[in-house]
Design an enzyme around this catalytic site. Structure first.
Site, mmCIF file in Angstrom:
data_model
loop_
_atom_site.group_PDB
_atom_site.id
_atom_site.type_symbol
_atom_site.label_atom_id
_atom_site.label_comp_id
_atom_site.label_asym_id
_atom_site.label_seq_id
_atom_site.Cartn_x
_atom_site.Cartn_y
_atom_site.Cartn_z
ATOM 1 N N PRO A 1 0.841 -1.199 0.000
ATOM 2 C CA PRO A 1 0.000 0.000 0.000
ATOM 3 C C PRO A 1 0.878 1.252 0.000
ATOM 4 O O PRO A 1 1.844 1.337 0.752
ATOM 5 C CB PRO A 1 -0.782 -0.122 1.314
ATOM 6 C CG PRO A 1 -0.775 -1.589 1.612
ATOM 7 C CD PRO A 1 0.550 -2.089 1.130
ATOM 8 N N CYS A 2 0.576 2.183 -0.872
ATOM 9 C CA CYS A 2 1.413 3.369 -1.033
ATOM 10 C C CYS A 2 0.506 4.566 -1.238
ATOM 11 O O CYS A 2 -0.066 4.742 -2.310
ATOM 12 C CB CYS A 2 2.356 3.176 -2.231
ATOM 13 S SG CYS A 2 3.675 4.387 -2.330
#
Length: 470
Positions: A178-179
């Protein structure tokens, strides 16, 4: 070794061992397990299996204290003898360990891993922080109990670095960290943004394992910060890796869904990364939503609230007998031409009377602005904000992107011919999961797991391409 045996082998395939080692709420997981086994015994009409089930304690603590293993062993033997499909829940599928080795981080329920598995790879390690997702992953893959880390990825390189060092012989590491901070308006370096600590942890893990290939999967917005990503890979991994990225669209792989993902593939064995993308095979078949839905039992709306355990012919079942083995080429493809004997997680959720009325009135392809629901549309005063609050899918088109929002409601995923939202099994089919992929946890967790996953057939195409160079 039988699925429910409690041997001392670190390579054991026991679901009970997984619960014992990785699950915090053991009683809840154990109760779900017993409920599922009761259902199998009922469907198979196995009196010996029913007898053994009745000998077992319903409490996890009593099971641990008492020697009830013989009942489990007999139970699984009886179930497996009655139907070979149950080997998935007993001895497990004994695939060869000779295939290329993969470690999957942020594995979720296993979409990426399932694609690599179908391509002939061996999933030797997985990391997932959500316990229920990890249970689903374990149940559907051959990865040993002690080769699944249920927890934060940071713990691996700060507390269990030896586990990563043991993976230095793997061929491929894959993951979708997740970014959050990839906006071009954010002048801060991607690696320095505190929201992106999981991305930083993934690079740290890669720097320790240093596999032949690694894959980063994410939303297409990641491409906005590709210069940062190039710099970060160089900082953490030096100049050993050549890499390229591209956008892959699910329909190109025969998946009836409008879904596009950012895929970065890197290698340190001298392969031109552009060649890898050019050899990713696209499907010659084009499918619509109706091909994914075909053959599943019709379901009616669920009108009883707070009744998660309720199951019947109207609202569906977590476990039920399958119908015809193959109803079309798409179903045969996602099931790999296997004779699927059970359908899992095809069960409807609760909806109020107003929503059910809206589901029934809307024509296919229509949203909240359609005049057929103007008199009962609850958000009419805010139509400019909620035009997609309701959307009825068109069976002759590709499905809109399946997302984890389905865990809240399926109002944007209304079934094209039935007054309800898509079931988790229908969403899983749209994501190209095989029908015998069994989801653990609550009904909402089924949706979340499927919504977060990579389409299996997209993953398989990536795996097939990389395999040519191993």
């Amino acid at each position: 070794m039988l699925w429910l045996s409690l041997g001392n082998s670190t390579n054991s395939k026991s679901m009970i061992e997984f619960i014992q080692k990785h699950t915090k709420n053991k009683q809840k997981s154990y109760a779900e397990l017993l409920t599922d086994l009761h259902r199998f015994a009922e469907l198979l009409d196995s009196e010996p299996a029913k007898f053994e089930l009745n000998q077992l304690s319903s409490k996890w603590g009593e099971f641990v204290k008492n020697d009830e293993r013989r009942h489990y062993l007999r139970l699984i033997d009886y179930l497996s003898d009655t139907d070979a499909t149950l080997r998935k829940f007993s001895e497990r599928d004994k695939r060869s360990d000779d295939g290329p080795k993969v470690a999957d981080f942020f594995s979720g329920c296993g979409g990426l891993s399932e694609g690599f598995t179908q391509s002939g790879y061996n999933i030797v390690f997985a990391n997932e922080i959500e316990q229920t997702f990890a249970e689903t992953f374990y149940l559907n893959h051959n990865t040993p109990v002690d080769r699944i880390h249920v927890g934060d990825i940071e713990e691996l390189h700060t507390k269990h670095k030896h586990k990563l060092e043991e993976l230095q012989s793997v061929d491929v590491v894959c993951g979708g960290p997740p970014c959050q901070g990839f906006s071009t308006a954010n002048r801060q370096r991607l690696i320095d943004d505190p929201r992106n600590h999981l991305y930083r942890d993934y690079l740290t893990v890669l720097s320790i394992i240093r596999p032949k290939f690694f894959v980063i999967e994410n939303v297409i917005g990641m491409s906005k910060r590709i210069d940062d990503i190039k710099a970060d890979i160089s900082t953490y991994l030096g100049n050993d890796y050549k890499f390229e990225f591209d956008f892959l669209s699910a329909p190109d792989f025969g998946v009836p869904q409008k879904r596009k993902r950012f895929i970065l593939i890197a290698n340190k064995i001298g392969v031109n990364p552009s060649d890898i993308f050019s050899t990713i095979a696209h499907s010659q078949q084009t499918y619509a939503l109706k091909h994914a839905l075909q053959g599943l039992p019709e379901l009616g709306p669920k009108r009883v609230k707070n009744a998660s355990a309720l199951e019947n012919e109207v609202i569906g079942y977590k476990i039920r007998r399958a119908g015809k083995p193959h109803t079309n080429d798409y179903i045969a493809d996602i099931n790999n031409d296997a004779d699927v004997r059970f359908i899992f997680n095809h069960k409807n959720r609760y909806n109020n009377d107003r929503d059910i009325e809206i589901f029934g009135r809307l024509p296919q392809g229509a949203n909240s602005l359609h005049p057929s629901i103007a008199d009962i549309m609850p958000y009419a005063s805010r139509n400019h904000m909620f035009k997609d609050k309701y959307f009825k899918l068109d069976e002759n088109e590709r499905c809109k992107t399946i997302t984890s929002h389905m865990k809240f409601d399926c109002n944007m995923y209304i079934h094209p011919t039935q007054a309800r939202g898509l079931s988790p099994r229908e969403a899983a089919r749209v994501q190209s999961f095989p029908d015998n992929y069994f989801l653990r946890g609550s009904h909402n967790a089924w949706y979340q797991q499927i919504g977060n996953a990579v389409p299996v057939k997209m993953s398989q195409a990536i795996a097939d391409s990389i395999k040519q160079y191993l």
